[in-house]
Design a protein around this motif. Structure first.
Motif, mmCIF file in Angstrom:
data_model
loop_
_atom_site.group_PDB
_atom_site.id
_atom_site.type_symbol
_atom_site.label_atom_id
_atom_site.label_comp_id
_atom_site.label_asym_id
_atom_site.label_seq_id
_atom_site.Cartn_x
_atom_site.Cartn_y
_atom_site.Cartn_z
ATOM 1 N N GLY A 1 40.730 39.568 49.467
ATOM 2 C CA GLY A 1 39.573 40.322 49.956
ATOM 3 C C GLY A 1 40.007 41.635 50.578
ATOM 4 N N SER A 2 38.997 42.415 50.947
ATOM 5 C CA SER A 2 39.276 43.684 51.625
ATOM 6 C C SER A 2 39.451 43.446 53.128
ATOM 7 N N PHE B 1 48.307 43.139 49.233
ATOM 8 C CA PHE B 1 48.644 43.249 47.819
ATOM 9 C C PHE B 1 47.928 44.463 47.260
ATOM 10 N N MET C 1 33.773 37.817 38.329
ATOM 11 C CA MET C 1 35.180 37.918 38.746
ATOM 12 C C MET C 1 35.941 36.634 38.424
ATOM 13 N N GLY D 1 47.519 44.995 43.488
ATOM 14 C CA GLY D 1 47.413 44.924 42.027
ATOM 15 C C GLY D 1 46.320 43.947 41.685
ATOM 16 N N LEU D 2 46.587 43.119 40.690
ATOM 17 C CA LEU D 2 45.618 42.112 40.295
ATOM 18 C C LEU D 2 45.719 40.897 41.220
ATOM 19 N N THR D 3 44.565 40.306 41.493
ATOM 20 C CA THR D 3 44.549 39.083 42.298
ATOM 21 C C THR D 3 45.359 37.978 41.626
ATOM 22 N N LEU E 1 43.649 43.271 50.194
ATOM 23 C CA LEU E 1 43.756 44.360 49.211
ATOM 24 C C LEU E 1 44.030 45.670 49.943
ATOM 25 N N MET F 1 36.578 36.485 34.724
ATOM 26 C CA MET F 1 37.573 37.491 34.348
ATOM 27 C C MET F 1 38.972 37.048 34.774
ATOM 28 N N ASN F 2 39.086 36.543 36.002
ATOM 29 C CA ASN F 2 40.394 36.082 36.479
ATOM 30 C C ASN F 2 40.889 34.897 35.652
ATOM 31 N N ARG G 1 37.082 31.981 47.303
ATOM 32 C CA ARG G 1 36.096 33.011 47.642
ATOM 33 C C ARG G 1 34.935 32.346 48.373
#
Ligand code: PNS
Length: 168
Positions: A8-9, A74, A106, A76-78, A36, A109-110, A92
């Motif tokens: 997360g942010s 991090f 998401m 990049g990609l999760t 992130l 996609m992941n 999440r």
């Protein structure tokens, strides 16, 4: 050992995030909070400050679980952050139906990027279902009280920064 990554942010962490984190640590042996560094929306807090706020909040609010919770940044990609941590699950939180569509996209996609990694959702506790980091920041900036929405250290820092900047 079952490891999950909670990405997360966290700009900033709220009591809703902490609730999800605590519940994830009840299910997984080890939870890596992946902050992130450069989210799409420019963050108000530097990654190091957001990490420090999470570490402090975990020590205060979840002392019994703290030894099984790590906090890293991090950029990049999760799914790559998951691989780096040896995690097969992404955690999440879902606050309301409005979160669902983006989270579903998401998660799919992941899973497409990394079929061995699954997303697990926790329903955010009802009392925090209305919380978002951006609303919290706006309220604090305008002089509102956010002490029931974020960990004490975050509330203090938001208050100090609101007092130091003119209200436009
Ligand atoms: O707290 P947020 O802003 O809702 O978290 C969003 C986050 C960090 C989970 C998402 O932006 C993300 O995973 N970013 C990393 C880049 C990535 O993996 N993108 C593809 C995801 S489908």
């Amino acid at each position: 050992m079952r490891t999950a990554v909670y990405p997360g942010s966290f700009d900033p962490i709220t009591l809703g995030h902490l609730d999800v984190l605590g519940r994830a640590a009840g299910v997984f042996d080890r939870v890596v909070v992946a902050v992130l560094a450069n989210p799409r929306k420019a963050p108000d807090g530097a990654a190091d400050d957001r990490i420090a706020a999470i570490v402090e909040a975990v020590a205060e609010a979840l002392p019994d679980l703290a030894s099984r919770i790590e906090v890293h940044s991090f950029d990049g990609l999760t799914v790559d952050a998951c691989r780096a941590s040896g995690a097969r699950h992404i955690v999440r939180g879902l606050r309301a139906v409005s979160d669902f569509e983006a989270e579903l996209q998401m998660a799919h996609m992941n899973h497409r990027l990394a079929p061995d990694i699954d997303t697990v959702f926790f329903m955010t506790a009802m009392e925090y279902g209305y919380l978002s980091s951006s609303l919290v920041k706006e309220i604090a900036r305008l002089g509102g009280d956010v002490s029931a929405m974020v960990p004490a250290g975050v509330a203090a820092r938001l208050r100090a920064s609101a007092e130091g900047s003119p209200r436009l």
